[in-house]
Design a protein around this motif. Structure first.
Motif, short mmCIF file in Angstrom:
data_model
loop_
_atom_site.label_atom_id
_atom_site.label_comp_id
_atom_site.label_asym_id
_atom_site.label_seq_id
_atom_site.Cartn_x
_atom_site.Cartn_y
_atom_site.Cartn_z
N ALA A 86 6.49 53.66 2.28
CA ALA A 86 6.05 54.49 1.05
C ALA A 86 6.83 53.94 -0.19
N LEU A 87 6.21 53.79 -1.33
CA LEU A 87 6.92 53.62 -2.48
C LEU A 87 6.27 54.26 -3.85
N ASP A 124 14.83 43.44 -3.35
CA ASP A 124 15.20 44.96 -3.44
C ASP A 124 14.02 45.86 -3.06
N ARG A 125 12.91 45.64 -3.41
CA ARG A 125 11.61 46.61 -2.96
C ARG A 125 11.56 46.51 -1.62
N THR A 154 12.91 50.56 2.77
CA THR A 154 13.61 50.78 4.29
C THR A 154 14.57 52.04 3.82
N CYS A 155 15.35 52.31 2.71
CA CYS A 155 16.20 53.32 2.43
C CYS A 155 15.29 54.62 2.56
N LEU A 156 14.21 54.53 1.79
CA LEU A 156 13.19 55.74 1.96
C LEU A 156 12.78 56.08 3.26
N SER A 216 17.07 45.54 11.63
CA SER A 216 15.78 45.94 12.62
C SER A 216 14.82 46.47 12.02
N ARG A 217 15.33 47.74 11.45
CA ARG A 217 14.36 48.60 10.71
C ARG A 217 13.47 47.94 9.53
#
Length: 364
Positions: free
Chosen positions: A99-100, A156-157, A162-164, A190-191
């Motif tokens: 999600a973004l 970067d997107r 992945t961070c979110l 991996s994620r």
């Protein structure tokens, strides 16, 4: 000086006038009855329009009672970010998606230009001072977007999505409670669905650092939103780039203000495969995933928003190639293109996703 009545009082007076005019129509002469009824409808319509305009924008983060149940929290998070007590959560989405915020995907924030990626790698090596301050980012209609930091790219997107995802089931960080996520480069890759080697880990580290410098200010849907920091990141047992290992520890921290970007109908969950597309195909796949129906768009607008690195004269051909790839059967439904066509003068484009209702456009 004449003091104007509050808007709410004026709306109430118009609604009452509409009601009394409708009642008067019942006693009017037959020849005038229709005219008076029409006048009542017109007044009612004006009051209704004023009422809609007078409604304050809904908050991006829904505040729940401190004792709200887990079910209430889950229900609220199907549509938007939510606060319960001191904890602020992003919306919930499937583990098979990423999600973004729509404002990230409908602007040139994450450029499709491969040269931006190369320049950013040079920046972090200390070669080029390319930090921008309050730079206006090309945006879709209704969005005013200002950015400070290093220029960002499609990679970067992928990394930020992945961070979110690490915060998909737990509250965001606050000043009082940083809530760092402890992970490793191997686990992050991996994620993210990437490869496992030193080059991948270096790319992830460089992207995380770029994102940690990013600051945004925007206005969308009558709301002013400021996010002083998209991400905080730390590295334990950090090593020179050439010695990076998958076991090296990464500390991620997504701050609470990011939740303001996840209001009702202002974010999109996209299939992981489509999030991983790069270049112009990646930008188009994510851009169109944020829309609910087909519409004509100027080619020049898409050119500005995508951050395409070549000349405008080459853009149309690149768009055709990217859209043809998105028509392939293996493309996720959220981004799969059913058909597309240009206007007669080739200045506008009409794209239809398979997930949208079939509604052919009138040829321009």
């Amino acid at each position: 000086m004449v003091k104007r009545k509050p808007q709410a009082d004026r709306i109430a007076e118009l609604q009452a006038l509409a009601d009394s005019t409708a009642e008067a129509a019942l006693g009017a002469e037959p020849a005038y009855q229709t005219t008076v009824l029409n006048a009542a409808e017109t007044i009612k319509h004006i009051a209704s329009n004023m009422s809609r305009k007078n409604i304050a924008p809904a908050p991006a983060v829904l505040t729940l009672p401190d004792n709200a149940t887990a079910q209430e929290l889950r229900s609220a998070r199907t549509k938007q970010a939510a606060r319960r007590g001191q904890d602020v959560y992003l919306p919930n989405w499937s583990s098979t998606a990423r999600a973004l915020p729509d404002v990230f995907l409908r602007t040139a924030l994450f450029s499709s230009s491969s040269s931006v990626q190369k320049q950013n790698d040079q920046v972090l090596a200390g070669d080029l001072p390319l930090v921008v301050t309050n730079d206006e980012i090309a945006s879709f209609s209704g969005i005013s977007f200002f950015f400070s930091g290093y220029r960002l790219c499609q990679y970067d997107r992928q990394v930020y999505a992945t961070c979110l995802d690490y915060y998909r089931e737990q509250p965001l960080a606050t000043d009082d409670c940083p809530r760092h996520i402890r992970t490793s480069f191997h686990a992050f890759a991996s994620r993210m669905g990437g490869t496992h080697n030193a080059k991948t880990y270096r790319s992830i580290r460089a992207s995380l650092l770029r994102l940690s410098f990013a600051q945004i200010r925007l206005r969308s849907d009558c709301l002013n939103i400021e996010v002083p920091k998209l991400l905080s990141v730390g590295f334990e047992d950090d090593h020179p780039a050439e010695e990076m290992k998958g076991a090296n520890v990464v500390l991620l921290c997504v701050p609470e203000p990011v939740a303001e970007l996840f209001g009702v109908a202002s974010w999109t969950a996209i299939d992981r495969q489509a999030v991983d597309y790069d270049g112009l195909r990646g930008w188009l796949a994510n851009f169109y995933a944020t829309h609910k129906k087909a519409k004509w768009l100027p080619i020049e607008t898409l050119y500005r928003l995508s951050g395409y690195e070549s000349k405008m004269s080459n853009f149309r051909g690149s768009v055709v190639k990217a859209l043809d790839k998105l028509k392939e059967p293996g493309t996720p439904v959220c981004s799969r293109v059913a058909k597309y066509h240009f206007s007669k003068d080739k200045t506008r484009l009409y794209v239809v996703r398979e997930a949208w209702p079939t509604n052919d456009a009138t040829e321009e």
